[in-house]
Design a protein around this motif. Sequence first.
Motif, PDB file in Angstrom:
ATOM      1  N   GLU A   1       0.822  -1.201   0.000  1.00 15.77           N
ATOM      2  CA  GLU A   1       0.000   0.000   0.000  1.00 15.77           C
ATOM      3  C   GLU A   1       0.865   1.264   0.000  1.00 15.77           C
ATOM      4  OE1 GLU A   1      -3.383   2.447   0.021  1.00 15.77           O
ATOM      5  OE2 GLU A   1      -3.004   0.381  -0.577  1.00 15.77           O
TER       6      GLU A   1
ATOM      7  N   ARG B   1       2.226   1.719  -3.488  1.00 10.99           N
ATOM      8  CA  ARG B   1       1.168   2.182  -4.384  1.00 10.99           C
ATOM      9  C   ARG B   1       0.916   3.675  -4.212  1.00 10.99           C
ATOM     10  NH1 ARG B   1      -3.898   3.647  -4.573  1.00 10.99           N
ATOM     11  NH2 ARG B   1      -4.109   3.548  -2.302  1.00 10.99           N
ATOM     12  N   ARG B   2       0.799   4.116  -2.967  1.00 12.74           N
ATOM     13  CA  ARG B   2       0.508   5.523  -2.720  1.00 12.74           C
ATOM     14  C   ARG B   2       1.642   6.426  -3.179  1.00 12.74           C
ATOM     15  NH1 ARG B   2      -2.503   5.994   3.190  1.00 12.74           N
ATOM     16  NH2 ARG B   2      -4.269   4.626   2.712  1.00 12.74           N
TER      17      ARG B   2
ATOM     18  N   ARG C   1       3.951   5.781  -5.480  1.00 13.39           N
ATOM     19  CA  ARG C   1       4.046   5.783  -6.946  1.00 13.39           C
ATOM     20  C   ARG C   1       2.954   6.653  -7.561  1.00 13.39           C
ATOM     21  NH1 ARG C   1       5.485  -0.634  -8.045  1.00 13.39           N
ATOM     22  NH2 ARG C   1       7.754  -0.403  -7.815  1.00 13.39           N
ATOM     23  N   LYS C   2       1.756   6.628  -6.993  1.00  9.09           N
ATOM     24  CA  LYS C   2       0.674   7.470  -7.508  1.00  9.09           C
ATOM     25  C   LYS C   2       1.003   8.947  -7.286  1.00  9.09           C
ATOM     26  CE  LYS C   2      -4.293   8.328  -7.341  1.00  9.09           C
ATOM     27  NZ  LYS C   2      -4.111   9.800  -7.379  1.00  9.09           N
ATOM     28  N   ALA C   3       1.513   9.273  -6.090  1.00  8.59           N
ATOM     29  CA  ALA C   3       1.865  10.662  -5.800  1.00  8.59           C
ATOM     30  C   ALA C   3       2.950  11.153  -6.750  1.00  8.59           C
ATOM     31  CB  ALA C   3       2.326  10.794  -4.349  1.00  8.59           C
TER      32      ALA C   3
ATOM     33  N   ALA D   1       3.613   9.953  -9.789  1.00  6.56           N
ATOM     34  CA  ALA D   1       3.055  10.051 -11.145  1.00  6.56           C
ATOM     35  C   ALA D   1       2.229  11.314 -11.303  1.00  6.56           C
ATOM     36  CB  ALA D   1       2.212   8.818 -11.444  1.00  6.56           C
ATOM     37  N   ASP D   2       1.434  11.663 -10.287  1.00  4.77           N
ATOM     38  CA  ASP D   2       0.624  12.877 -10.354  1.00  4.77           C
ATOM     39  C   ASP D   2       1.507  14.117 -10.422  1.00  4.77           C
ATOM     40  OD1 ASP D   2      -1.650  11.343 -10.245  1.00  4.77           O
ATOM     41  OD2 ASP D   2      -2.024  11.681  -8.104  1.00  4.77           O
TER      42      ASP D   2
ATOM     43  N   LYS E   1       3.143  14.597 -13.889  1.00  3.26           N
ATOM     44  CA  LYS E   1       2.240  15.081 -14.940  1.00  3.26           C
ATOM     45  C   LYS E   1       2.240  16.604 -15.044  1.00  3.26           C
ATOM     46  CE  LYS E   1      -1.018  11.201 -14.681  1.00  3.26           C
ATOM     47  NZ  LYS E   1      -2.387  10.796 -14.276  1.00  3.26           N
TER      48      LYS E   1
ATOM     49  N   GLU F   1     -10.923  14.248  -3.894  1.00  2.00           N
ATOM     50  CA  GLU F   1     -10.019  15.153  -3.206  1.00  2.00           C
ATOM     51  C   GLU F   1     -10.764  15.915  -2.130  1.00  2.00           C
ATOM     52  OE1 GLU F   1      -6.999  18.852  -4.268  1.00  2.00           O
ATOM     53  OE2 GLU F   1      -8.518  18.170  -5.683  1.00  2.00           O
TER      54      GLU F   1
END
Length: 213
Positions: A66, A69-70, A72-74, A76-77, A80, A155
């Motif tokens: 977990e 995952r968190r 990697r998402k942060a 990636a965001d 961008k 959000e």
Amino acid sequence: MDRTDKSVADRDEGVAVGYTLVLPPNWSRIPLRDGTDEAIMRIVDEAVADLPDDMPRDQIPQVRLELVRRLRKAAADARKSGGLDLYLPVQQMHGVTVAASFVVSEITLATGAEPSLILARLLADAEKSQPTAVDGSVGYRNERVARGSGDEGGEYASRRVDYVLAVPEDDTRWVTVGFSTLADGDPKGQFADVLVELFDALMTTFRWTRSSR
């Protein structure tokens, strides 16, 4: 305190090629161009090592997955939006888990323009903005509360502070440093105020690094 240094971009000698800043204790950097996964795994390893001794061992793999995952998402965001580096607390502060982060990004303009003119436009467009100077660079600081939907997976309202700085001796580049926190759920509360003060104090340590002539 940790000291971190990240290159903004490779340019000719004598111009700003990066920055340094002093991080508060228990904060870490995730580079977004190279070495992202390595930094994430190092942070996760340290976090797992600090888990309570009484946590059931069969739960540790799920906690680890977990966290990965968190993060990697942060990352990636942040990537961008042109992010160079993502910074976030990796351990509790005084026993409290801090929901906060900031991202350093670079903006490259198609054509050069006078920094003071760009600054005037930014100040006109941004609510509650004020001019500022960081290590001799003109810029602005904007603070606001961003409303969220509050829906599951959506959000939530957050307190945000953005610094926009002209890169010295290069009128085609600007650097943004954007801070965001959910605080304790009240983006206008005292805890949010403390975290904003911490970020502003951190920005007083921001320094440009230059290539040698």
